[in-house]
Design an enzyme around this catalytic site. Sequence first.
Site, PDB file in Angstrom:
ATOM      1  N   ILE A  63       0.821  -1.216   0.000  1.00 23.66           N
ATOM      2  CA  ILE A  63       0.000   0.000   0.000  1.00 23.66           C
ATOM      3  C   ILE A  63       0.854   1.266   0.000  1.00 23.66           C
ATOM      4  O   ILE A  63       0.428   2.314  -0.489  1.00 23.66           O
ATOM      5  CB  ILE A  63      -0.982   0.003   1.191  1.00 23.66           C
ATOM      6  CG1 ILE A  63      -2.055   1.075   0.969  1.00 23.66           C
ATOM      7  CG2 ILE A  63      -0.243   0.164   2.524  1.00 23.66           C
ATOM      8  CD1 ILE A  63      -3.256   0.937   1.864  1.00 23.66           C
ATOM      9  N   HIS A 135      -1.854  -4.535  -5.610  1.00 28.92           N
ATOM     10  CA  HIS A 135      -1.309  -4.394  -4.260  1.00 28.92           C
ATOM     11  C   HIS A 135      -2.323  -4.789  -3.204  1.00 28.92           C
ATOM     12  O   HIS A 135      -3.538  -4.799  -3.425  1.00 28.92           O
ATOM     13  CB  HIS A 135      -0.850  -2.955  -4.012  1.00 28.92           C
ATOM     14  CG  HIS A 135      -1.975  -2.034  -3.626  1.00 28.92           C
ATOM     15  ND1 HIS A 135      -2.330  -1.816  -2.309  1.00 28.92           N
ATOM     16  CD2 HIS A 135      -2.835  -1.301  -4.371  1.00 28.92           C
ATOM     17  CE1 HIS A 135      -3.365  -0.973  -2.266  1.00 28.92           C
ATOM     18  NE2 HIS A 135      -3.683  -0.648  -3.510  1.00 28.92           N
ATOM     19  N   CYS A 136      -1.797  -5.117  -2.028  1.00 27.86           N
ATOM     20  CA  CYS A 136      -2.606  -5.258  -0.815  1.00 27.86           C
ATOM     21  C   CYS A 136      -1.864  -4.468   0.258  1.00 27.86           C
ATOM     22  O   CYS A 136      -1.227  -3.468  -0.071  1.00 27.86           O
ATOM     23  CB  CYS A 136      -2.816  -6.734  -0.446  1.00 27.86           C
ATOM     24  SG  CYS A 136      -1.314  -7.716  -0.344  1.00 27.86           S
ATOM     25  N   ALA A 137      -1.940  -4.868   1.506  1.00 27.69           N
ATOM     26  CA  ALA A 137      -1.261  -4.097   2.548  1.00 27.69           C
ATOM     27  C   ALA A 137       0.256  -4.267   2.472  1.00 27.69           C
ATOM     28  O   ALA A 137       1.009  -3.292   2.522  1.00 27.69           O
ATOM     29  CB  ALA A 137      -1.779  -4.507   3.921  1.00 27.69           C
TER      30      ALA A 137
END
Length: 228
Positions: A63, A135-137
Site C-alpha cells: 500500500i 497491491h494489498c497491505a
Amino acid sequence: MLPYFSRKSVNEENTLSNMTDDERERMKVLEYERGLLYDKFYKFGRGAEPSLVLDNFLFLGNIQHATNRDLLQKFDIKHILNVCDLRLGQTIHENFNVIHIPMPDEPRTNIKQHFDRTNELLHGIYEKQERCLVHCAAGVSRSATIVLAYLMKYHHNTLKEAFYYLIEKRPQVWPNEGFLLQLIRYETELLRTREIPKNKDESIEQLQKEENPIETLVEFEDKHKKEL
C-alpha cells in the site's frame, strides 16, 4: 464511477479441514520450496519500489507503493488494483484508474470468486499496452494470490511454475494457507479445461489459446528480450 466490488469474504468450502490428501501434498511442496527461499526474503526486505512481474505491464507491491504518486508516475503506472481493506486517498483516485476489491487476509476469505474478474481486468490492461500495480497491505498474500491466478490463466503455467517465477520477482510473497488451497483448486479447474498443459510433452499450441492467447512466461520473457 470507479469500479468497486462488494466483499463476500467467507466461504465454508475454503476451510482447510476439507482438504483432500492430494491437495495437502501439493500444498506441502509449495510450503517446502517457499521455506528454502526464506533467507532471500530477509535479505530482500520490504522494498522501496514495487516488484516488476511482467515487463511493461504488471507490478506487485504494497500500500505504500500505491499511495506514492511520484513512484507510480516514475513507472508510468496508470491502473491500480487494490485488494486490501484500506482505501486509497482522493489524490490517487483522481490521477489513476483505481479498482478496489476489499477483502481480509484470512484463510477463509473467498478470494477465488474474484479470479475471473481480476484476470479479465488485467488482460484488458495488457491488451491496451498499459501498466498496472496490484497491491494489498504488504504485497505478500492477497495481491500475490491474484497475480498467481493471472499467471496460471493467461500464461498457461502450473501453480508450481507460477509460484517459482513470482518468488524470483518478489521473494517475500506467501499467500495464506486458505488462499493456497483455492489456488490449488483453481489449477485443477484449468488443467481440466486444458488451459494448463497436463504434462511437459503437450505443446502449447494444443491448448485452448483462442480464449487466452498470451504466451507462456518463457515466451513472454524471450519476446521482451528481443525487443530491448
